[in-house]
Motif scaffolding. Structure first.
Motif, mmCIF file in Angstrom:
data_model
loop_
_atom_site.group_PDB
_atom_site.id
_atom_site.type_symbol
_atom_site.label_atom_id
_atom_site.label_comp_id
_atom_site.label_asym_id
_atom_site.label_seq_id
_atom_site.Cartn_x
_atom_site.Cartn_y
_atom_site.Cartn_z
ATOM 1 N N MET A 1 0.854 -1.196 0.000
ATOM 2 C CA MET A 1 0.000 0.000 0.000
ATOM 3 C C MET A 1 0.888 1.243 0.000
ATOM 4 N N TYR B 1 3.773 1.317 -1.361
ATOM 5 C CA TYR B 1 4.278 1.360 -2.744
ATOM 6 C C TYR B 1 3.291 2.132 -3.635
ATOM 7 N N GLY B 2 2.007 1.817 -3.482
ATOM 8 C CA GLY B 2 0.990 2.490 -4.297
ATOM 9 C C GLY B 2 0.861 3.962 -3.962
ATOM 10 N N ALA B 3 0.882 4.273 -2.661
ATOM 11 C CA ALA B 3 0.762 5.676 -2.251
ATOM 12 C C ALA B 3 1.988 6.466 -2.697
ATOM 13 N N ALA C 1 3.865 5.723 -5.273
ATOM 14 C CA ALA C 1 3.747 5.884 -6.728
ATOM 15 C C ALA C 1 2.888 7.106 -7.039
ATOM 16 N N ALA C 2 1.844 7.295 -6.243
ATOM 17 C CA ALA C 2 0.958 8.438 -6.436
ATOM 18 C C ALA C 2 1.583 9.732 -5.914
ATOM 19 N N GLY C 3 2.763 9.625 -5.304
ATOM 20 C CA GLY C 3 3.537 10.814 -4.962
ATOM 21 C C GLY C 3 3.299 11.374 -3.578
ATOM 22 N N VAL C 4 2.621 10.624 -2.688
ATOM 23 C CA VAL C 4 2.379 11.175 -1.352
ATOM 24 C C VAL C 4 3.348 10.565 -0.333
ATOM 25 N N CYS D 1 5.401 11.150 -10.461
ATOM 26 C CA CYS D 1 4.411 10.254 -9.840
ATOM 27 C C CYS D 1 3.194 10.028 -10.744
ATOM 28 N N THR D 2 2.327 9.110 -10.319
ATOM 29 C CA THR D 2 1.063 8.860 -11.017
ATOM 30 C C THR D 2 -0.054 9.517 -10.208
ATOM 31 N N ALA D 3 -0.184 10.824 -10.404
ATOM 32 C CA ALA D 3 -1.136 11.585 -9.595
ATOM 33 C C ALA D 3 -2.568 11.439 -10.091
ATOM 34 N N ASN E 1 3.568 9.000 -16.942
ATOM 35 C CA ASN E 1 4.532 8.377 -16.027
ATOM 36 C C ASN E 1 4.280 6.891 -15.840
ATOM 37 N N VAL E 2 5.366 6.184 -15.636
ATOM 38 C CA VAL E 2 5.275 4.766 -15.292
ATOM 39 C C VAL E 2 6.181 4.512 -14.093
ATOM 40 N N ILE E 3 5.650 3.751 -13.151
ATOM 41 C CA ILE E 3 6.409 3.351 -11.976
ATOM 42 C C ILE E 3 6.615 1.849 -12.076
ATOM 43 N N THR E 4 7.835 1.410 -12.192
ATOM 44 C CA THR E 4 8.079 -0.025 -12.334
ATOM 45 C C THR E 4 9.481 -0.372 -11.875
ATOM 46 N N ASN F 1 0.719 4.580 -15.125
ATOM 47 C CA ASN F 1 0.983 3.152 -14.997
ATOM 48 C C ASN F 1 1.854 2.862 -13.783
ATOM 49 N N ALA G 1 -3.261 -4.223 -3.165
ATOM 50 C CA ALA G 1 -2.705 -3.369 -2.104
ATOM 51 C C ALA G 1 -2.135 -2.096 -2.709
ATOM 52 N N VAL G 2 -1.423 -2.245 -3.821
ATOM 53 C CA VAL G 2 -0.871 -1.078 -4.513
ATOM 54 C C VAL G 2 -2.008 -0.179 -5.005
ATOM 55 N N GLY H 1 -3.348 1.844 -2.175
ATOM 56 C CA GLY H 1 -2.445 2.955 -1.864
ATOM 57 C C GLY H 1 -2.616 4.097 -2.846
ATOM 58 N N GLN H 2 -2.682 3.744 -4.129
ATOM 59 C CA GLN H 2 -2.863 4.766 -5.173
ATOM 60 C C GLN H 2 -4.201 5.483 -5.004
ATOM 61 N N ARG I 1 -4.637 9.402 -4.150
ATOM 62 C CA ARG I 1 -5.223 10.296 -5.170
ATOM 63 C C ARG I 1 -6.621 9.785 -5.498
#
Lengths: 454, 291
Positions: A159, A161-163, A165-168, A291-293, A301-304, B70, B80-81, B84-85, B89
């Motif tokens: 989670m 990682y996802g947050a 990626a979204a830049g927070v 980030c992926t806002a 953008n790509v986060i990988t 992406n 889970a990712v 978070g995303q 946002r």
């Protein structure tokens, strides 16, 4: 329904047809047949279209798995390129002044995260770190942030990682067994260049161990952040005040270097209550350009962390190592107590550094020139502050609640720096027990040093 | 169709055929699912807001193709990712795309929690009854008797029973919409398109969590032609994985509460911090009461 005449018939770009034939059955009018000729560009056999009976029903488009295989004739896609994102910088705002708080280390760390602009927390309860999560659960709803108690530490770090990626700014509190579970996610965060803060309140191990204070994750934090050549800044607080300050600093460092930061505390420090001064300002995080806002500016953008081509992965890793070099250059931190004229250096971090500080003070009172060298960054090890002291130091005594893990970091750093050999002795305690003041004093006064006093 | 990149620059540098051709084997169902996803994103006008979470497995390279934000996730962790995303946002439309090894095996805990949280995300679950990327091994969804690289004489009872994900998800309270669709003929493909679009619409309308299970073909590892693979799905998978809407409470369930923006107001923060950290209760004050 539109009239048949308005609908486009299919066209086929033969080199993008893999000849799978899914369109053949889709066509009720048998306009499409399996081909017989190999396409020289693709080395595959595309289907053949005969559109005499075609009613432009469009079903073949929906049966073609290739984006540029069968396409409607004369369709000009309306395309909007993703504009380049511009980073929105962080800003600061003054915090109202107030009396210092008297709080335990876990709360101090949570407060540090709040003032550093962290509004997203993902965690899994584990003693002795849980009070930090509890405070976040209490605070974040009032700040319109997000607190999620994840199904596991594995989910929590992903989670993050996802947050990230979204830049927070996101974080978690955990303790040793939970930290082990987060290593996979940390490796992915490092590979994908994602910032975030993991506060690991170390407890006794291996296995379930116990909930006493320990330092036996130094090796994991400094050398074992999952698979791959992965490293992260490791900050080692020694007081409740530093639990706040270093947690807040961790967010700035994480975003400055686009890499996670580990705050490595111990069980006593998490539970220890102390006076904590609040910072004078808080951070309002900006929006990074990478980030992926979820908006037009960041669509490109790509986060990988996957780089299938070996040269791409090597290039990505070289960038990562250049970042590590920058970190080694700029982020070494240490506290030096009575080191200028020391004959014996005591090296310790976290709560054991407090015992060591008392021991150094007692030794000085007894006329022994002892000094305390306390690494605040364990990775990078603050070797630049240490090497100038080595000319006059006779011995180093490493004090830690683990089996030579801090000592190994010291030895590696000395070796890489090409430092002259210095005898290294040690005071080690294990299993949830910290080295005591007396053990440290004894080790310093006993030349040739005892192993542990245990 | 503008949601696919004009040139797949991330696919081997976009050189030659790879610039406009996928990495999928001929007849693979993933390409169709990608296409329906792209069409739905286009139709709903959410290209800029969409963030696709790619899984591990054959669809790991979803980000080669879809011109949206992406994020590529670890094996099984896409939900889970995605959470978070989404929490970071909330205006983003998050699609968590997973295969059966990814979702139904290593990631079963993550998908269960995401479903039960019910936060509006769209999960596209591609079930082809096999591990494709690693070379045709047994998946949790592999059929009894089905031969794979790790069930060379066919799946038997000692290897576990096939997992019906859509039915399992439909039993949970969290999701608002669960449907299983397929790709093997025109009618199924139209239903699949509609289901994927509905899943995204539900997120746009902030209704809640939805999961679309897509029965898909892996001709390569089934060692069948694409046409035979379509037939195989129809004949063999359908009896175990019946199609249809498994759960739909979109009409009766309250939408998800409106999203708010985190506060960085110093006065608010100071007020919250003033809530006496030491007053956090450390012990329960009594036994939980029954409902």
């Amino acid at each position: 329904m539109r009239a048949a005449t308005e609908r486009p018939k299919p066209v086929l770009v033969p080199q993008f047809c893999k000849g799978c034939g899914r369109c053949i059955d889709a066509c009720a009018h048998h306009c499409i047949t399996a081909g017989t000729d190999v396409n020289p560009a693709s080395a595959l056999i595309p289907v053949v279209l005969d559109l005499e009976r075609c009613t432009a029903c469009g079903l073949c488009f929906d049966a073609c798995p290739e984006p540029y295989g069968l396409q409607p004739d004369h369709e000009t896609p309306d395309r909007r390129r993703a504009p380049a994102a511009v980073p929105v910088p962080d800003t600061v705002a003054p915090l109202p002044e107030g009396e210092p708080l008297v709080v335990k280390g876990m709360y101090a760390s949570a407060l540090g995260a709040i003032v550093a602009g962290c509004r997203h927390f993902f965690g899994y309860p584990i003693t002795p770190s849980t009070e930090g999560s509890e405070l976040m659960a209490k605070f974040l709803p009032h700040l319109d942030g997000a607190f999620v108690q994840a199904v596991s530490e594995v989910a929590a770090i992903n989670m993050m990682y996802g947050a990230a990626a979204a830049g927070v700014r996101s974080m978690t509190f955990t303790s040793s067994p939970g930290f082990s579970l987060m290593l996979e996610g940390l490796s992915y965060m490092i590979g994908a260049r994602l910032p975030g803060v993991v506060v690991n309140v170390m407890r006794g191990g291996p296995g379930l161990g116990n909930i006493g204070p320990s330092q036996s994750d130094i090796k994991l934090a400094c050398r074992g952040l999952g698979h791959g050549d992965s490293h992260a800044i490791v900050l080692a607080p020694a007081t409740p005040q530093e639990m706040l300050d270093l947690t807040a600093l961790a967010f700035d460092l994480a975003f400055a270097y686009r890499n996670p930061v580990v705050v490595l505390a111990d069980g006593y420090l998490g539970q220890m209550t102390g006076k904590v001064a609040m910072p004078r300002q808080l951070t309002r995080p900006g929006v990074p350009d990478w980030c992926t806002a979820g908006d037009a500016a960041h669509r490109g953008n790509v986060i990988t962390s996957i780089f299938l081509n070996e040269t791409d992965l090597e290039a990505n890793n070289r960038e990562l190592f250049a970042t590590y070099d920058d970190i080694h250059h700029a982020e070494q931190r240490a506290e030096l107590v009575a080191c200028e004229d020391a004959d014996v250096l005591v090296v310790a971090c976290n709560t054991p550094a407090r015992m060591a500080k008392g021991a150094v003070s007692a030794l000085r009172a007894a006329g022994i020139k002892a000094g305390l060298f306390r690494p605040i960054t364990l990775w990078p090890f603050p070797i630049r502050a240490l090497t100038p002291l080595l000319d006059r130091v006779d011995r180093i005594v490493v004090v830690e609640a683990s089996h030579r893990q801090l000592e190994d970091e010291l030895r590696l750093a000395l070796s890489h720096a090409g430092a002259p050999p210095v005898p290294i002795e040690r005071v080690n305690r294990y299993g949830g027990i910290l080295p005591s003041h007396d053990e440290i004093v004894d080790a310093v006064v006993t030349i040739g040093g005892a192993e542990a006093a245990s | 169709m503008n949601v696919f990149y004009e040139r797949f620059a991330r696919h081997a540098g976009g050189e030659g055929l790879k610039g406009q051709s996928t990495h999928y084997c001929p007849g693979c169902g993933h390409g169709l699912v990608h296409k329906y996803l792209a069409e739905a994103i286009d139709a709903l006008g959410i290209q800029d807001r969409t963030v696709a979470i790619s899984p591990v497995g054959c669809a790991v390279f979803l980000y080669y193709y879809l011109d949206v934000g992406n994020v590529q996730a670890a094996h099984g962790r896409a939900p889970a990712v995605a959470l978070g995303q989404k929490l970071a946002r909330p205006q983003s439309i998050v699609v968590s795309y997973q295969g059966d090894g990814d979702l139904a095996s290593i990631g079963i805990a993550e998908i269960l929690q995401a479903a039960q949280l019910g936060i509006p995300i769209s999960v596209i679950f591609v079930n082809n009854a096999i591990y494709g990327m690693t070379g045709g091994q047994m998946a949790p969804t592999t059929l009894m008797g089905q031969k794979t690289a790790t069930s060379p004489d066919g799946r038997v009872r000692t290897m576990g029973e096939p997992l019906r994900v859509a039915e399992m998800m439909a039993q949970l309270d969290g999701p608002v919409y669960v449907e299983r669709v397929a790709l093997f003929d025109n009618r199924q493909r139209v239903r699949a398109q509609k289901a994927i679009r509905k899943s995204l619409e539900l997120q746009v309308d902030n209704r809640g969590f939805s999961l679309i299970e897509v029965l898909s073909e892996c001709p390569l590892h089934l060692e069948l032609t694409p046409a035979e693979a379509e037939h195989w799905v129809q004949q063999n998978m359908l009896p175990v994985y019946p199609l249809g809407v498994k759960k739909d409470v979109t009409e009766t369930r309250e939408p998800w509460p409106a999203w708010t923006t985190p506060s960085f107001d110093p006065e608010v923060v100071a007020g919250v911090i003033g809530r006496a950290p030491e007053s956090v209760p450390r012990f329960c004050s009594g036994f939980p009461r029954g409902h």
